[in-house]
Design an enzyme around this catalytic site. Sequence first.
Site, PDB file in Angstrom:
ATOM      1  N   HIS A  13       0.859  -1.202   0.000  1.00 54.27           N
ATOM      2  CA  HIS A  13       0.000   0.000   0.000  1.00 54.27           C
ATOM      3  C   HIS A  13       0.886   1.241   0.000  1.00 54.27           C
ATOM      4  O   HIS A  13       1.543   1.538   0.994  1.00 54.27           O
ATOM      5  CB  HIS A  13      -0.894   0.024   1.252  1.00 54.27           C
ATOM      6  N   HIS A  15       1.473   5.442  -2.056  1.00 46.79           N
ATOM      7  CA  HIS A  15       1.036   6.507  -2.963  1.00 46.79           C
ATOM      8  C   HIS A  15       2.261   7.056  -3.679  1.00 46.79           C
ATOM      9  O   HIS A  15       3.130   7.650  -3.045  1.00 46.79           O
ATOM     10  CB  HIS A  15       0.360   7.641  -2.181  1.00 46.79           C
ATOM     11  N   PHE A  16       2.326   6.826  -4.998  1.00 49.03           N
ATOM     12  CA  PHE A  16       3.458   7.351  -5.768  1.00 49.03           C
ATOM     13  C   PHE A  16       3.199   8.777  -6.256  1.00 49.03           C
ATOM     14  O   PHE A  16       4.126   9.451  -6.672  1.00 49.03           O
ATOM     15  CB  PHE A  16       3.721   6.473  -6.997  1.00 49.03           C
ATOM     16  N   ASN A  41      -5.536   7.187  -5.881  1.00 45.07           N
ATOM     17  CA  ASN A  41      -6.196   8.468  -5.535  1.00 45.07           C
ATOM     18  C   ASN A  41      -5.465   9.679  -6.099  1.00 45.07           C
ATOM     19  O   ASN A  41      -5.055  10.582  -5.389  1.00 45.07           O
ATOM     20  CB  ASN A  41      -6.379   8.611  -4.010  1.00 45.07           C
ATOM     21  N   LYS A  98      -9.939  -0.161  -4.853  1.00 43.82           N
ATOM     22  CA  LYS A  98      -9.894   0.504  -3.555  1.00 43.82           C
ATOM     23  C   LYS A  98     -11.215   1.187  -3.245  1.00 43.82           C
ATOM     24  O   LYS A  98     -11.728   1.957  -4.042  1.00 43.82           O
ATOM     25  CB  LYS A  98      -8.763   1.547  -3.580  1.00 43.82           C
ATOM     26  N   HIS A 135     -10.330   1.615   2.738  1.00 42.79           N
ATOM     27  CA  HIS A 135      -9.951   2.661   3.696  1.00 42.79           C
ATOM     28  C   HIS A 135     -11.066   2.630   4.747  1.00 42.79           C
ATOM     29  O   HIS A 135     -12.180   3.062   4.485  1.00 42.79           O
ATOM     30  CB  HIS A 135      -9.868   4.032   3.013  1.00 42.79           C
ATOM     31  N   HIS A 173      -4.082  -0.094   6.334  1.00 44.90           N
ATOM     32  CA  HIS A 173      -3.507   0.755   7.393  1.00 44.90           C
ATOM     33  C   HIS A 173      -4.350   0.785   8.670  1.00 44.90           C
ATOM     34  O   HIS A 173      -4.846   1.835   9.075  1.00 44.90           O
ATOM     35  CB  HIS A 173      -3.208   2.175   6.886  1.00 44.90           C
ATOM     36  N   ASP A 246       1.872   2.817   3.322  1.00 41.24           N
ATOM     37  CA  ASP A 246       1.058   4.014   3.121  1.00 41.24           C
ATOM     38  C   ASP A 246       1.939   5.250   2.940  1.00 41.24           C
ATOM     39  O   ASP A 246       1.545   6.351   3.321  1.00 41.24           O
ATOM     40  CB  ASP A 246       0.058   4.211   4.273  1.00 41.24           C
ATOM     41  N   HIS A 250       3.561  14.634   0.616  1.00 40.02           N
ATOM     42  CA  HIS A 250       2.993  15.957   0.297  1.00 40.02           C
ATOM     43  C   HIS A 250       4.146  16.935   0.410  1.00 40.02           C
ATOM     44  O   HIS A 250       5.032  16.764   1.265  1.00 40.02           O
ATOM     45  CB  HIS A 250       1.913  16.355   1.307  1.00 40.02           C
ATOM     46  N   ALA A 262      -2.767  15.202   5.141  1.00 38.34           N
ATOM     47  CA  ALA A 262      -2.491  13.938   5.845  1.00 38.34           C
ATOM     48  C   ALA A 262      -1.588  13.072   4.991  1.00 38.34           C
ATOM     49  O   ALA A 262      -1.830  12.917   3.795  1.00 38.34           O
ATOM     50  CB  ALA A 262      -3.796  13.214   6.110  1.00 38.34           C
TER      51      ALA A 262
HETATM   52  C1  NCD Z   1      -3.073   9.402   1.927  1.00 36.01           C
HETATM   53  C2  NCD Z   1      -2.754  10.380   0.818  1.00 36.01           C
HETATM   54  O1  NCD Z   1      -2.219  11.459   1.107  1.00 36.01           O
HETATM   55  O2  NCD Z   1      -3.015  10.075  -0.351  1.00 36.01           O
HETATM   56  N1  NCD Z   1      -2.913  10.044   3.194  1.00 36.01           N
HETATM   57  C3  NCD Z   1      -2.757   9.437   4.389  1.00 36.01           C
HETATM   58  O3  NCD Z   1      -2.718  10.129   5.409  1.00 36.01           O
HETATM   59  N2  NCD Z   1      -2.639   8.147   4.485  1.00 36.01           N
HETATM   60  C4  NCD Z   1      -4.428   8.900   1.716  1.00 36.01           C
HETATM   61  C5  NCD Z   1      -4.764   7.675   2.494  1.00 36.01           C
HETATM   62  O4  NCD Z   1      -4.154   6.629   2.355  1.00 36.01           O
HETATM   63  O5  NCD Z   1      -5.713   7.757   3.262  1.00 36.01           O
HETATM   64 ZN    ZN Z   2      -2.942   5.279   1.672  1.00 35.28          ZN
END
Ligand code: NCD
Ligand code: ZN
Length: 346
Positions: A13, A15-16, A41, A98, A135, A173, A246, A250, A262
């Site tokens: 899991h 996010h790239f 996402n 997802k 989620h 997560h 996860d 950012h 987040a």
């Molecule tokens: C993730 C994101 O920024 O895409 N943020 C996070 O706090 N985990 C989104 C997610 O996995 O809920």
């Molecule tokens: Zn995530």
Amino acid sequence: MQEFSILAPDDWHLHFRDGDMLNETVPATARCFKRAIVMPNLAPPIVNTKMALAYKARILAATPAEHDFSPLMTLYLTDNTSSEDIIEASKAGIVAAKLYPAGATTNSDAAVSSLENLYPVLQTMSEVKMRLLVHGEVTDSHVDIFDREKVFIDQKLSIITERFKDLKVVFEHITTADAAQFVLDSSENVAATITPQHLLLNRNDLLVGGIRPHNFCLPVLKRNTHQEALRQAVASGSNKFFLGTDSAPHEKQQKESACGCAGCYSAWSAIELYAQIFDELNELDKLEGFASHYGPDFYGLPRNKEHITLERHEWQVPSECTLKNGESIVPFYAGSTLNWRLKIPQ
Ligand code: NCD
Ligand code: ZN
């Protein structure tokens, strides 16, 4: 022990992101992991096979030639997802879809508003053996943010797992003792990923002595008893819990803001952080199962063949990573000293 080897791990899991950010995020993961489940996402989200395959090509283009790395693509479920979308995706090798409750997290506005409307899609997923990734938080404004995972289990997840017994579900997560217990009490078709931050930290690490925006993620860190339950879950060696960082970058200014985003960007230290956790638990021999066996087993994929080596060597997580556009990202655990380091083959 000064060093040890495990079968090469995967990250189930992360996010790239997209665009230039891929030149930062993909090498960070590919340095260590052989495969990763890539969250869909983006803005706009990855909702069909065509988008997923185009995104996969962009990820592969950002993969350094020296790394043998395969992104595993996912679809983002919306109110408009159809069974045909699922069948097409499955044929194209997309392994999972997802479920974000609408408004739950970063870029989740397009997500599912009614679970019941999704039942035909879940039925098809079950038939084509596509994994459902959830989620697990409700988004009703009257539900306290610290209770949202537990309420999701009671109101949504227990209904899904009861109704679709053959559907393989990853509760992503997890952050609470309730979630760990739910997974343990469920059938073998229900498993969970656990992040480094939820094993290392609790909500004091977010709020005591000042707000720590780089420890803010969703689902939000919970009280220390929940952290302890998650640590016990991984220490138990149960094959229902496996690695999913996860990692969710950012830019620094988006985190250090009056309304901070987040997400913790953990890719540069992920396997090292997990090694530290298992070492603290005195269960280093359970790291390999968690990081390298239980994930592929649950997904019905072969385990990796290569190995990685971790050596006992103190190093400091850098305070920032600078992107090509000059922006910077503060990695998770920035400035902290870790005891284990990935040994790069000579
Ligand atoms: C993730 C994101 O920024 O895409 N943020 C996070 O706090 N985990 C989104 C997610 O996995 O809920
Ligand atoms: Zn995530």
